[in-house]
Enzyme design. Structure first.
Site, PDB file in Angstrom:
ATOM      1  N   CYS A 118      -4.430  36.472  10.223  1.00 33.77           N
ATOM      2  CA  CYS A 118      -6.138  37.727  10.749  1.00 33.77           C
ATOM      3  C   CYS A 118      -5.915  36.790  12.278  1.00 33.77           C
ATOM      4  O   CYS A 118      -5.533  36.964  13.197  1.00 33.77           O
ATOM      5  CB  CYS A 118      -7.465  37.331  10.414  1.00 33.77           C
ATOM      6  SG  CYS A 118      -8.085  39.697   9.930  1.00 33.77           S
ATOM      7  N   HIS A 214      -5.092  38.929   4.737  1.00 39.54           N
ATOM      8  CA  HIS A 214      -5.468  37.732   4.459  1.00 39.54           C
ATOM      9  C   HIS A 214      -4.638  37.367   3.327  1.00 39.54           C
ATOM     10  O   HIS A 214      -4.599  37.702   2.378  1.00 39.54           O
ATOM     11  CB  HIS A 214      -7.191  38.291   4.391  1.00 39.54           C
ATOM     12  CG  HIS A 214      -7.541  38.633   5.628  1.00 39.54           C
ATOM     13  ND1 HIS A 214      -8.474  37.149   5.662  1.00 39.54           N
ATOM     14  CD2 HIS A 214      -7.812  39.332   5.710  1.00 39.54           C
ATOM     15  CE1 HIS A 214      -9.167  37.428   6.641  1.00 39.54           C
ATOM     16  NE2 HIS A 214      -8.874  38.720   6.634  1.00 39.54           N
ATOM     17  N   GLU A 216      -4.493  34.555   1.643  1.00 43.44           N
ATOM     18  CA  GLU A 216      -4.485  33.791   1.207  1.00 43.44           C
ATOM     19  C   GLU A 216      -6.042  34.109  -0.011  1.00 43.44           C
ATOM     20  O   GLU A 216      -6.782  33.871  -1.046  1.00 43.44           O
ATOM     21  CB  GLU A 216      -6.068  32.831   1.639  1.00 43.44           C
ATOM     22  CG  GLU A 216      -6.910  33.459   2.139  1.00 43.44           C
ATOM     23  CD  GLU A 216      -6.939  34.739   3.236  1.00 43.44           C
ATOM     24  OE1 GLU A 216      -8.941  35.365   4.263  1.00 43.44           O
ATOM     25  OE2 GLU A 216      -5.946  35.028   3.156  1.00 43.44           O
TER      26      GLU A 216
END
Length: 234
Positions: A118, A214, A216
């Site tokens: 990001c 994202h 993660e």
């Protein structure tokens, strides 16, 4: 167990310096969402937090690491790419900007594997001379505060992203800015259905990759972090 841990690559994760609360305390703290820590661990790495500090120490810090994640976070200062701030652009955080610019440059200079997430992808683009779209309207990639939006992305044939994810992937987005003009040498290797740049990479380098989404936050798809860890063990 100790031996197994020492074989895992050390992965630096850039982080916040912000106010936080725990127990009876509320004070400045170095922090990062736990999802980054868990994503690195799941992929086989040992995460090391890298909060904002003196940029002069960036190369020395990275010399002790095997890979780097430039994490998501607040908007970059538009002055870094020669623009005036948009009314919707957030308040600059010069300490974090300066530290992460130094980390990115040191990683590029040393060939350290780098994954930008990001803001991290946007920072990589600006470091290499690109610029940003300061606000997406309508905000299809950030529909509500603290709410990730699923998006479909298509990857460029022959790219590293395509090799990792295939020709298409469903990803979790939360951003109101995006890459505008790509930086020097960077190839756009993923876009969402509305054409927004969702992936960048530096062809010919060991591992320099950025994604606007994202990864993660999606424990069901560890492939990007696994690719970083694999490269960091070479």
């Amino acid at each position: 167990m100790t031996g197994a841990l020492t074989e895992r690559p050390l992965i630096g994760v850039s982080s916040y310096r912000d106010e936080a609360a725990w127990g009876v305390w509320r004070q400045p703290a170095a922090l990062i969402p736990q999802s980054y820590v868990e994503a690195v661990e799941r992929a086989g790495g040992l995460p090391v937090l890298l909060p904002p500090q003196d940029p002069a120490g960036a190369a020395r810090v990275l010399a002790r690491l095997d890979g780097l994640v430039l994490a998501g976070g607040p908007d970059l200062d538009p002055a870094a790419y020669g623009a005036e701030p948009h009314p919707r652009t957030g308040v600059p955080q010069p300490d974090r900007d300066g530290w992460e610019f130094a980390l990115a440059r040191a990683a590029l200079d040393s060939g350290l594997p780098l994954l930008g997430v990001c803001r991290g992808m946007q920072l990589l683009n600006v470091v290499l001379g690109g610029d940003l779209v300061q606000h997406l309207d309508p905000p299809d990639h950030q529909v509500a505060p603290a709410t990730f939006q699923w998006q479909e992305v298509a990857t460029a044939p022959g790219s590293r992203l395509a090799a990792i994810l295939g020709s298409q992937a469903k990803v979790r987005c939360y951003h109101h800015q995006a890459v505008g003009r790509p930086g020097e040498g960077l190839a756009v290797t993923a876009r969402s259905t509305d054409g927004t740049v969702e992936g960048l990479e530096l062809p010919g380098e060991r591992f320099v990759l950025g994604v606007q989404w994202h990864p993660e936050t999606d424990p069901t798809d560890p492939r990007l972090f696994q690719a970083l860890i694999k490269e960091s063990t070479q």
